[in-house]
Design a protein around this motif. Structure first.
Motif, PDB file in Angstrom:
ATOM      1  N   UNK A   1       0.845  -1.202   0.000  1.00 39.35           N
ATOM      2  CA  UNK A   1       0.000   0.000   0.000  1.00 39.35           C
ATOM      3  C   UNK A   1       0.877   1.247   0.000  1.00 39.35           C
ATOM      4  N   UNK A   2       0.272   2.340  -0.416  1.00 35.51           N
ATOM      5  CA  UNK A   2       0.997   3.626  -0.414  1.00 35.51           C
ATOM      6  C   UNK A   2       1.359   4.014   1.017  1.00 35.51           C
ATOM      7  N   UNK A   3       0.485   3.715   1.982  1.00 35.95           N
ATOM      8  CA  UNK A   3       0.778   4.014   3.382  1.00 35.95           C
ATOM      9  C   UNK A   3       2.039   3.272   3.846  1.00 35.95           C
ATOM     10  N   UNK A   4       2.155   1.999   3.457  1.00 40.22           N
ATOM     11  CA  UNK A   4       3.361   1.238   3.813  1.00 40.22           C
ATOM     12  C   UNK A   4       4.593   1.847   3.156  1.00 40.22           C
ATOM     13  N   UNK A   5       4.457   2.244   1.905  1.00 35.96           N
ATOM     14  CA  UNK A   5       5.585   2.823   1.193  1.00 35.96           C
ATOM     15  C   UNK A   5       6.053   4.113   1.860  1.00 35.96           C
ATOM     16  N   UNK A   6       5.117   4.954   2.257  1.00 36.00           N
ATOM     17  CA  UNK A   6       5.469   6.202   2.946  1.00 36.00           C
ATOM     18  C   UNK A   6       6.159   5.887   4.270  1.00 36.00           C
ATOM     19  N   UNK A   7       5.627   4.927   5.010  1.00 35.21           N
ATOM     20  CA  UNK A   7       6.251   4.538   6.289  1.00 35.21           C
ATOM     21  C   UNK A   7       7.658   4.000   6.052  1.00 35.21           C
TER      22      UNK A   7
ATOM     23  N   UNK B   1       6.910   3.972  -7.971  1.00 34.31           N
ATOM     24  CA  UNK B   1       6.427   3.013  -6.983  1.00 34.31           C
ATOM     25  C   UNK B   1       4.990   3.342  -6.573  1.00 34.31           C
ATOM     26  N   UNK B   2       4.708   4.626  -6.362  1.00 31.19           N
ATOM     27  CA  UNK B   2       3.346   5.032  -5.967  1.00 31.19           C
ATOM     28  C   UNK B   2       2.348   4.723  -7.079  1.00 31.19           C
ATOM     29  N   UNK B   3       2.737   4.959  -8.322  1.00 31.15           N
ATOM     30  CA  UNK B   3       1.852   4.643  -9.449  1.00 31.15           C
ATOM     31  C   UNK B   3       1.566   3.147  -9.491  1.00 31.15           C
ATOM     32  N   UNK B   4       2.593   2.334  -9.254  1.00 30.28           N
ATOM     33  CA  UNK B   4       2.408   0.880  -9.260  1.00 30.28           C
ATOM     34  C   UNK B   4       1.424   0.465  -8.166  1.00 30.28           C
ATOM     35  N   UNK B   5       1.598   1.003  -6.975  1.00 27.25           N
ATOM     36  CA  UNK B   5       0.703   0.652  -5.870  1.00 27.25           C
ATOM     37  C   UNK B   5      -0.719   1.140  -6.145  1.00 27.25           C
ATOM     38  N   UNK B   6      -0.847   2.294  -6.779  1.00 25.63           N
ATOM     39  CA  UNK B   6      -2.174   2.833  -7.100  1.00 25.63           C
ATOM     40  C   UNK B   6      -2.906   1.964  -8.125  1.00 25.63           C
ATOM     41  N   UNK B   7      -2.174   1.159  -8.876  1.00 27.05           N
ATOM     42  CA  UNK B   7      -2.795   0.245  -9.852  1.00 27.05           C
ATOM     43  C   UNK B   7      -2.808  -1.186  -9.327  1.00 27.05           C
ATOM     44  N   UNK B   8      -2.799  -1.324  -8.009  1.00 23.22           N
ATOM     45  CA  UNK B   8      -2.926  -2.622  -7.328  1.00 23.22           C
ATOM     46  C   UNK B   8      -1.768  -3.584  -7.576  1.00 23.22           C
ATOM     47  N   UNK B   9      -0.604  -3.057  -7.908  1.00 27.37           N
ATOM     48  CA  UNK B   9       0.579  -3.903  -7.984  1.00 27.37           C
ATOM     49  C   UNK B   9       1.230  -3.929  -6.604  1.00 27.37           C
ATOM     50  N   UNK B  10       2.133  -4.873  -6.408  1.00 25.86           N
ATOM     51  CA  UNK B  10       2.881  -4.957  -5.159  1.00 25.86           C
ATOM     52  C   UNK B  10       4.342  -4.688  -5.450  1.00 25.86           C
ATOM     53  N   UNK B  11       5.020  -4.067  -4.499  1.00 21.66           N
ATOM     54  CA  UNK B  11       6.446  -3.792  -4.645  1.00 21.66           C
ATOM     55  C   UNK B  11       7.233  -4.796  -3.826  1.00 21.66           C
ATOM     56  N   UNK B  12       8.361  -5.203  -4.368  1.00 20.00           N
ATOM     57  CA  UNK B  12       9.317  -6.030  -3.647  1.00 20.00           C
ATOM     58  C   UNK B  12      10.627  -5.262  -3.650  1.00 20.00           C
TER      59      UNK B  12
ATOM     60  N   UNK C   1      19.373  -3.818  -0.868  1.00 18.43           N
ATOM     61  CA  UNK C   1      20.154  -2.777  -1.543  1.00 18.43           C
ATOM     62  C   UNK C   1      19.279  -1.661  -2.079  1.00 18.43           C
ATOM     63  N   UNK C   2      17.970  -1.759  -1.890  1.00 12.19           N
ATOM     64  CA  UNK C   2      17.055  -0.737  -2.366  1.00 12.19           C
ATOM     65  C   UNK C   2      16.548  -0.964  -3.774  1.00 12.19           C
ATOM     66  N   UNK C   3      16.965  -2.030  -4.411  1.00 13.27           N
ATOM     67  CA  UNK C   3      16.447  -2.342  -5.742  1.00 13.27           C
ATOM     68  C   UNK C   3      15.029  -2.867  -5.580  1.00 13.27           C
ATOM     69  N   UNK C   4      14.161  -2.473  -6.501  1.00 17.98           N
ATOM     70  CA  UNK C   4      12.774  -2.863  -6.368  1.00 17.98           C
ATOM     71  C   UNK C   4      12.207  -3.361  -7.690  1.00 17.98           C
ATOM     72  N   UNK C   5      11.119  -4.106  -7.565  1.00 12.67           N
ATOM     73  CA  UNK C   5      10.426  -4.631  -8.730  1.00 12.67           C
ATOM     74  C   UNK C   5       8.955  -4.798  -8.386  1.00 12.67           C
ATOM     75  N   UNK C   6       8.140  -4.832  -9.436  1.00 10.62           N
ATOM     76  CA  UNK C   6       6.731  -5.181  -9.282  1.00 10.62           C
ATOM     77  C   UNK C   6       6.461  -6.551  -9.880  1.00 10.62           C
ATOM     78  N   UNK C   7       7.522  -7.188 -10.387  1.00  8.39           N
ATOM     79  CA  UNK C   7       7.378  -8.531 -10.965  1.00  8.39           C
ATOM     80  C   UNK C   7       6.922  -9.502  -9.874  1.00  8.39           C
ATOM     81  N   UNK C   8       5.961 -10.360 -10.183  1.00  3.43           N
ATOM     82  CA  UNK C   8       5.530 -11.355  -9.195  1.00  3.43           C
ATOM     83  C   UNK C   8       6.711 -12.229  -8.766  1.00  3.43           C
ATOM     84  N   UNK C   9       6.759 -12.555  -7.502  1.00  5.47           N
ATOM     85  CA  UNK C   9       7.830 -13.364  -6.931  1.00  5.47           C
ATOM     86  C   UNK C   9       7.241 -14.646  -6.349  1.00  5.47           C
ATOM     87  N   UNK C  10       7.981 -15.738  -6.437  1.00  4.05           N
ATOM     88  CA  UNK C  10       7.586 -16.972  -5.771  1.00  4.05           C
ATOM     89  C   UNK C  10       8.107 -16.883  -4.347  1.00  4.05           C
ATOM     90  N   UNK C  11       7.198 -16.798  -3.418  1.00  6.74           N
ATOM     91  CA  UNK C  11       7.546 -16.586  -2.010  1.00  6.74           C
ATOM     92  C   UNK C  11       7.704 -17.935  -1.316  1.00  6.74           C
TER      93      UNK C  11
END
Length: 172
Positions: free
Chosen positions: A26-32, A77-88, A92-102
């Motif tokens: 969520x955007x709230x999590x990202x801001x935090x 990142x905010x645009x991705x979250x606003x379109x219901x994507x998730x950030x990973x 090192x601070x590198x991020x992706x919205x690609x689905x991950x096998x958890x």
């Protein structure tokens, strides 16, 4: 602001690319998250980082925080979250919205990436030792839906898959 429970996911378990990612939903999590990074950067001149990390891993590492994304990336990142994507986001601070096998997950009240060693392994047996349950620090070890093993050795092996190459490091 409501306290955040940070979700960490282990991806690529058992592979050379194995790593923990923080999952932002969520955007709230990202801001935090960015607030935590900012706090860590501000404390850099006031803290002896090595001493601080030995006493408590409840703060994000300042060196890691200094490597995180800039404002243009934050907008993406905010645009991705606003379109219901998730950030990973990795340590090192590198991020992706690609689905991950958890392969495993862990909730923490603080955004400090897991760094487990053999010293963190705890295996308990109940019911006269019929099953073994494993923890590594604050992580309940699991493989899919499996959370108990038939033997201590199987539980220990499951722990070592998660620890991977960090198993022999000293985390005093």
């Amino acid at each position: 602001m409501k306290k955040i429970n940070w979700l960490f996911v282990l991806v690529d378990k058992g592979k050379p690319t194995q790593r923990w990612l923080i999952k932002i939903r969520s955007i709230q999590q990202l801001i935090a998250y960015y607030n935590e990074i900012s706090d860590a950067r501000q404390q850099k001149s006031d803290l002896d980082i090595q001493k601080h990390n030995k006493k408590s891993d409840k703060k994000i590492d300042v060196q890691q925080a200094s490597q995180h994304t800039n404002d243009n990336s934050l907008d993406e990142q905010m645009k991705a979250l606003a379109t219901n994507q998730q950030l990973y986001i990795d340590s090192d601070g590198k991020w992706t919205t690609e689905p991950q096998t958890e392969d495993n997950f862990l909730y923490r009240k603080y955004p400090a990436f897991p760094n487990f060693t053999k010293k963190d392994i705890s295996i308990k047996s109940f019911n006269d030792g019929v099953h073994s349950y494993a923890r590594i620090g604050d992580l309940e070890v699991r493989e899919g839906d499996k959370i108990k093993w038939d033997t201590y050795e199987e539980a220990y092996e499951a722990c070592m898959k998660i620890i991977g190459q960090n198993g022999d490091e000293d985390n005093d």
